[in-house]
Design a protein around this motif. Structure first.
Motif, PDB file in Angstrom:
ATOM      1  N   LEU A  33     -31.717 -28.682  19.034  1.00 23.30           N
ATOM      2  CA  LEU A  33     -30.767 -28.049  18.173  1.00 23.30           C
ATOM      3  C   LEU A  33     -29.637 -27.044  18.550  1.00 23.30           C
ATOM      4  O   LEU A  33     -30.133 -26.124  19.482  1.00 23.30           O
ATOM      5  N   GLY A  34     -28.464 -27.020  18.202  1.00 21.09           N
ATOM      6  CA  GLY A  34     -27.549 -26.194  18.811  1.00 21.09           C
ATOM      7  C   GLY A  34     -26.088 -26.243  18.464  1.00 21.09           C
ATOM      8  O   GLY A  34     -25.751 -27.477  17.989  1.00 21.09           O
ATOM      9  N   LYS A  35     -25.299 -25.326  18.505  1.00 23.02           N
ATOM     10  CA  LYS A  35     -23.883 -25.593  17.866  1.00 23.02           C
ATOM     11  C   LYS A  35     -23.122 -26.206  19.136  1.00 23.02           C
ATOM     12  O   LYS A  35     -22.028 -26.640  18.687  1.00 23.02           O
ATOM     13  N   ALA A  36     -23.639 -26.163  20.176  1.00 21.88           N
ATOM     14  CA  ALA A  36     -22.941 -26.940  21.286  1.00 21.88           C
ATOM     15  C   ALA A  36     -22.700 -28.193  20.830  1.00 21.88           C
ATOM     16  O   ALA A  36     -21.677 -29.043  21.658  1.00 21.88           O
ATOM     17  N   LYS A  38     -21.804 -31.734  18.697  1.00 24.10           N
ATOM     18  CA  LYS A  38     -20.917 -31.822  17.432  1.00 24.10           C
ATOM     19  C   LYS A  38     -21.714 -32.270  16.007  1.00 24.10           C
ATOM     20  O   LYS A  38     -21.315 -31.714  14.925  1.00 24.10           O
ATOM     21  N   THR A  39     -23.021 -32.853  16.266  1.00 21.26           N
ATOM     22  CA  THR A  39     -23.780 -33.044  15.168  1.00 21.26           C
ATOM     23  C   THR A  39     -24.767 -32.124  14.989  1.00 21.26           C
ATOM     24  O   THR A  39     -25.658 -32.131  14.022  1.00 21.26           O
ATOM     25  N   GLY A  40     -24.803 -31.094  15.765  1.00 22.46           N
ATOM     26  CA  GLY A  40     -25.916 -30.039  15.464  1.00 22.46           C
ATOM     27  C   GLY A  40     -26.991 -29.972  16.336  1.00 22.46           C
ATOM     28  O   GLY A  40     -28.030 -29.402  16.270  1.00 22.46           O
ATOM     29  N   GLU A  41     -27.182 -31.326  16.914  1.00 20.19           N
ATOM     30  CA  GLU A  41     -28.373 -31.717  17.362  1.00 20.19           C
ATOM     31  C   GLU A  41     -28.394 -32.713  18.740  1.00 20.19           C
ATOM     32  O   GLU A  41     -27.333 -33.365  18.611  1.00 20.19           O
TER      33      GLU A  41
END
Length: 334
Positions: A33-36, A38-41
């Motif tokens: 998971l991560g904000k990097a 586009k889909t959050g995952e």
């Protein structure tokens, strides 16, 4: 396998990408998971190690060959006009194209470009990430088109174009108009971003326009929640039938008199690859067969539903004579 001569009248010629699709499935792919993302995952692979695959599948793909496979399955004389590389993947695509009964005589072999390739990293039970290498099929240009040979057809089916291929859109549509060839168009991102004057000129000569909801919203410049307003606007800029697919929410279709609404099929979901191509080419197949929009929608939805029930863009496509379930289509006067 029956191959049809390019010198005889074809029912339809398809244009668009041809790719070698490779599906790699592994339980060792890790979710991050991560904000990097586009889909959050995202999918994570351990750097510097070998990852064991649970399954590997190879199949041809690309809008040009996917749509051609549907038309051939439905009993039409069809050619695919595109390009692959002079490599092993190009050989595989030619072999699979031939196995469907598609005329391959208009397929070029590039000496300078490898065959376009898509690698699907499949996370079991979740989703997939696609690595796309656009090469030979997007490198086609005006001088590569067999203009004299493609006069001998009734329909052009234009799948999404990108790269140099996108620049051929107006040339093909103008040629079709001049030679009284009907055109079905499923535009890609690059084509929808043509200058307005170019796009308007193309759209006024399209017989069947195939878009998803986001594309239709962008083209009409109207919020995607306002579906009827979108279709009303699109009918003012194209003379043809307008199709708006809505994923899990089915599809809307509009002509000059009626608005048609239909749900998706109840097919089991395995892989969404090629679903849009199966829908668009299924609709055009239905129109050629019966010139009836309700029937065309039903065939499109059944073909798309059957496509997603198997891995790969072509393995689940319906065949002529195969039984399929017809969804209920609502029709209202505009």
């Amino acid at each position: 396998v029956v191959l049809f001569s390019c010198q005889s009248m074809q029912d339809i010629i398809t244009f668009g990408s041809s790719t070698q699709d490779i599906y790699a499935k592994s339980k060792q792919f890790l979710s991050v998971l991560g904000k990097a993302f586009k889909t959050g995952e995202g999918i994570c692979l351990t750097l510097g190690s070998k990852i064991e695959l649970d399954d590997l599948l190879m199949s041809s793909g690309g809008g040009g060959t996917n749509s051609a496979a549907t038309f051939a399955n439905q009993g039409f004389k069809v050619s695919y006009h595109g390009q692959v590389g002079e490599d092993c993947f190009g050989n595989l695509i030619l072999g699979e194209t031939e196995s469907f009964g598609v005329n391959k005589n208009l397929i070029l072999r590039s000496k300078n470009k490898f065959t376009s390739t898509s690698i699907f990293l499949v996370y079991p039970g979740r989703d997939r990430t696609i690595l796309v290498y656009r090469s030979a099929s997007d490198d086609l240009n005006k001088k590569d088109i067999a203009w004299q040979k493609i006069k001998k057809t009734k329909w052009f089916y234009l799948a999404p174009f990108s790269g140099k291929l996108a620049n051929l859109t107006k040339d093909l549509v103008d040629f079709a108009k001049k030679n009284e060839i009907q055109v079905a168009w499923n535009p890609g991102y690059n084509q929808l971003n043509f200058p307005k004057s170019v796009l308007d000129n193309i759209l006024k000569n399209i017989d069947i326009l195939i878009l998803n909801r986001e594309e239709a919203s962008s083209l009409a410049k109207i919020s995607f929640e306002k579906e009827k307003e979108i279709l009303r606007k699109l009918r003012t800029i194209t003379k043809g039938i307008v199709i708006m697919t809505k994923g899990k929410n089915g599809a809307l279709v509009s002509d000059s008199k009626y608005l048609y609404k239909a749900p998706i099929s109840k097919s089991k979901f395995v892989d969404s690859t090629g679903a849009g191509d199966a829908f668009g080419s299924g609709f055009v197949s239905g129109m050629i067969q019966k010139n009836d929009i309700t029937f065309a929608i039903q065939l499109a939805i059944a073909n798309s539903g059957s496509c997603i029930s198997e891995w790969g863009a072509k393995n689940g496509l319906l065949k002529k004579g195969q039984k399929w379930e017809k969804v209920k289509v609502e029709r209202k006067k505009i």
